[in-house]
Design an enzyme around this catalytic site. Structure first.
Site, PDB file in Angstrom:
ATOM      1  N   ARG A  44     -14.090  28.197  10.039  1.00  0.00           N
ATOM      2  CA  ARG A  44     -13.771  27.886   8.635  1.00  0.00           C
ATOM      3  C   ARG A  44     -14.240  26.508   8.200  1.00  0.00           C
ATOM      4  O   ARG A  44     -13.682  25.918   7.269  1.00  0.00           O
ATOM      5  CB  ARG A  44     -12.259  27.965   8.372  1.00  0.00           C
ATOM      6  CG  ARG A  44     -11.699  29.358   8.413  1.00  0.00           C
ATOM      7  CD  ARG A  44     -10.192  29.320   8.342  1.00  0.00           C
ATOM      8  NE  ARG A  44      -9.671  30.674   8.353  1.00  0.00           N
ATOM      9  CZ  ARG A  44      -9.142  31.276   7.294  1.00  0.00           C
ATOM     10  NH1 ARG A  44      -9.023  30.649   6.165  1.00  0.00           N
ATOM     11  NH2 ARG A  44      -8.693  32.512   7.395  1.00  0.00           N
ATOM     12  N   ARG A  88      -1.773  12.045  13.184  1.00  0.00           N
ATOM     13  CA  ARG A  88      -2.416  12.287  11.898  1.00  0.00           C
ATOM     14  C   ARG A  88      -2.913  10.971  11.330  1.00  0.00           C
ATOM     15  O   ARG A  88      -2.193   9.958  11.335  1.00  0.00           O
ATOM     16  CB  ARG A  88      -1.408  12.939  10.944  1.00  0.00           C
ATOM     17  CG  ARG A  88      -1.740  12.798   9.486  1.00  0.00           C
ATOM     18  CD  ARG A  88      -0.930  13.731   8.610  1.00  0.00           C
ATOM     19  NE  ARG A  88      -0.924  13.306   7.218  1.00  0.00           N
ATOM     20  CZ  ARG A  88      -1.961  13.346   6.387  1.00  0.00           C
ATOM     21  NH1 ARG A  88      -3.133  13.788   6.817  1.00  0.00           N
ATOM     22  NH2 ARG A  88      -1.864  12.927   5.145  1.00  0.00           N
ATOM     23  N   GLU A 191       1.455  16.349   4.725  1.00  0.00           N
ATOM     24  CA  GLU A 191       1.379  16.992   6.053  1.00  0.00           C
ATOM     25  C   GLU A 191       2.364  16.487   7.112  1.00  0.00           C
ATOM     26  O   GLU A 191       2.686  17.231   8.051  1.00  0.00           O
ATOM     27  CB  GLU A 191      -0.048  16.840   6.634  1.00  0.00           C
ATOM     28  CG  GLU A 191      -1.122  17.631   5.915  1.00  0.00           C
ATOM     29  CD  GLU A 191      -1.655  16.917   4.685  1.00  0.00           C
ATOM     30  OE1 GLU A 191      -1.432  15.687   4.567  1.00  0.00           O
ATOM     31  OE2 GLU A 191      -2.267  17.576   3.830  1.00  0.00           O
ATOM     32  N   SER A 213      -4.077   5.293  -0.579  1.00  0.00           N
ATOM     33  CA  SER A 213      -5.344   5.483  -1.299  1.00  0.00           C
ATOM     34  C   SER A 213      -5.124   5.517  -2.806  1.00  0.00           C
ATOM     35  O   SER A 213      -6.070   5.465  -3.578  1.00  0.00           O
ATOM     36  CB  SER A 213      -5.998   6.791  -0.860  1.00  0.00           C
ATOM     37  OG  SER A 213      -5.149   7.880  -1.180  1.00  0.00           O
ATOM     38  N   ASP A 214      -3.876   5.643  -3.245  1.00  0.00           N
ATOM     39  CA  ASP A 214      -3.567   5.628  -4.674  1.00  0.00           C
ATOM     40  C   ASP A 214      -2.110   5.191  -4.838  1.00  0.00           C
ATOM     41  O   ASP A 214      -1.383   5.094  -3.844  1.00  0.00           O
ATOM     42  CB  ASP A 214      -3.805   7.007  -5.320  1.00  0.00           C
ATOM     43  CG  ASP A 214      -3.020   8.107  -4.649  1.00  0.00           C
ATOM     44  OD1 ASP A 214      -3.524   8.686  -3.678  1.00  0.00           O
ATOM     45  OD2 ASP A 214      -1.875   8.366  -5.073  1.00  0.00           O
TER      46      ASP A 214
HETATM   47  N1  ADE Z   1      -2.432  11.979  -0.596  1.00  0.00           N
HETATM   48  C1  ADE Z   1      -3.016  10.878  -1.092  1.00  0.00           C
HETATM   49  N2  ADE Z   1      -2.451  10.527  -2.262  1.00  0.00           N
HETATM   50  C2  ADE Z   1      -1.473  11.446  -2.495  1.00  0.00           C
HETATM   51  C3  ADE Z   1      -0.543  11.634  -3.533  1.00  0.00           C
HETATM   52  N3  ADE Z   1      -0.516  10.807  -4.570  1.00  0.00           N
HETATM   53  N4  ADE Z   1       0.296  12.682  -3.450  1.00  0.00           N
HETATM   54  C4  ADE Z   1       0.240  13.511  -2.401  1.00  0.00           C
HETATM   55  N5  ADE Z   1      -0.611  13.392  -1.399  1.00  0.00           N
HETATM   56  C5  ADE Z   1      -1.459  12.364  -1.433  1.00  0.00           C
END
Ligand code: ADE
Length: 244
Positions: A44, A88, A191, A213-214
């Protein structure tokens, strides 16, 4: 040969596994962190590699996104490939303002809105937690790398605390984040709780080392390029924890 979702032969995986969500990131980790890496599965398009890290056999396998996907790969690795430890390495959305983009969050617990915490033991909502040994090794490794990485890149803090594993990426419920933040929750991802639940059931060890990352409060987000550079720091901590 293999399992329903992994094409590798028995013995193809090392007992120590790094697990990013994205298959292309698995390839990049294999190229950057593993010596003599070889592809062991691509069912996959979910790529898995085995090589060595600091002389020890180590593998990397992508998990895909969400609890159902990570649960499948983690279960098959623990149950059929003799894997002992999975860390992870993924991204997460920062929740409190004390967590900034590029910071690393080591998940000492995973709250979740998934049914997984209530499914496994009738009548009990399970605490989903990492292996203490991996957590302690990651904390030690983060301590060692913080000073040089801060000097090199001008910052980036390592936090250790609970995260929220959600089944809903587009969760437009600020009150949920408020309540979780009030209880010390550092970031949201999709996860960790599934991985911790599977490790608990299968007798394995697991941990999640995440890069912010955000930011769910401000909406700011790293560029794709910045994500990759920052991500390396979390992988270094994760690989050190696996060896620890
Ligand atoms: N992975 C990275 N940013 C996320 C977010 N804002 N919500 C859920 N999973 C994420």
């Amino acid at each position: 040969m293999g399992t329903p979702h992994i094409g590798a032969a028995p013995g193809d995986f090392a007992p120590l596994v790094l697990m990013p969500g994205d298959p292309r990131r698995a390839r990049r980790i294999a190229e950057t962190f593993l010596a003599d890496a070889r592809l062991v599965t691509d069912v996959r398009g979910v790529l898995g590699y085995t090589g060595t890290h600091r002389g020890e056999p180590m593998s990397v396998l992508a998990s895909g996104m969400g609890i159902p996907s990570v649960s499948i790969y983690a279960t098959e690795l623990f149950r059929h490939y003799g894997v002992r430890r999975i860390v992870r390495v993924g991204t997460a959305g920062a929740i409190p303002h004390t967590v900034s983009l590029r910071d690393v969050v080591i998940a000492s617990a995973a709250h979740t809105d998934s049914s997984v915490s209530g499914l496994l033991v009738n009548g009990v909502s399970l605490s989903l937690t990492p292996s203490y040994r991996l957590l302690r090794a990651a904390a030690d490794a983060a301590g060692e790398t913080t000073a040089d990485v801060a000097a090199e890149r001008g910052g980036g803090v390592v936090h250790i605390g609970p995260v929220f594993t959600s089944d809903h990426f587009y969760l437009d419920r600020p009150a949920v984040f408020d309540a979780l933040e009030g209880r010390g929750t550092l970031a949201v991802e999709m996860e960790a709780a599934g991985l911790y639940a599977v490790a608990g059931s299968e007798g394995g060890e697991a941990l999640a080392v995440l890069t912010a990352s955000d930011h769910v409060r401000t909406g700011e987000a790293l560029t794709a390029e910045a994500r990759e550079t920052c991500f390396d720091r979390a992988v270094r901590i994760a690989a050190a924890a696996l060896l620890g």
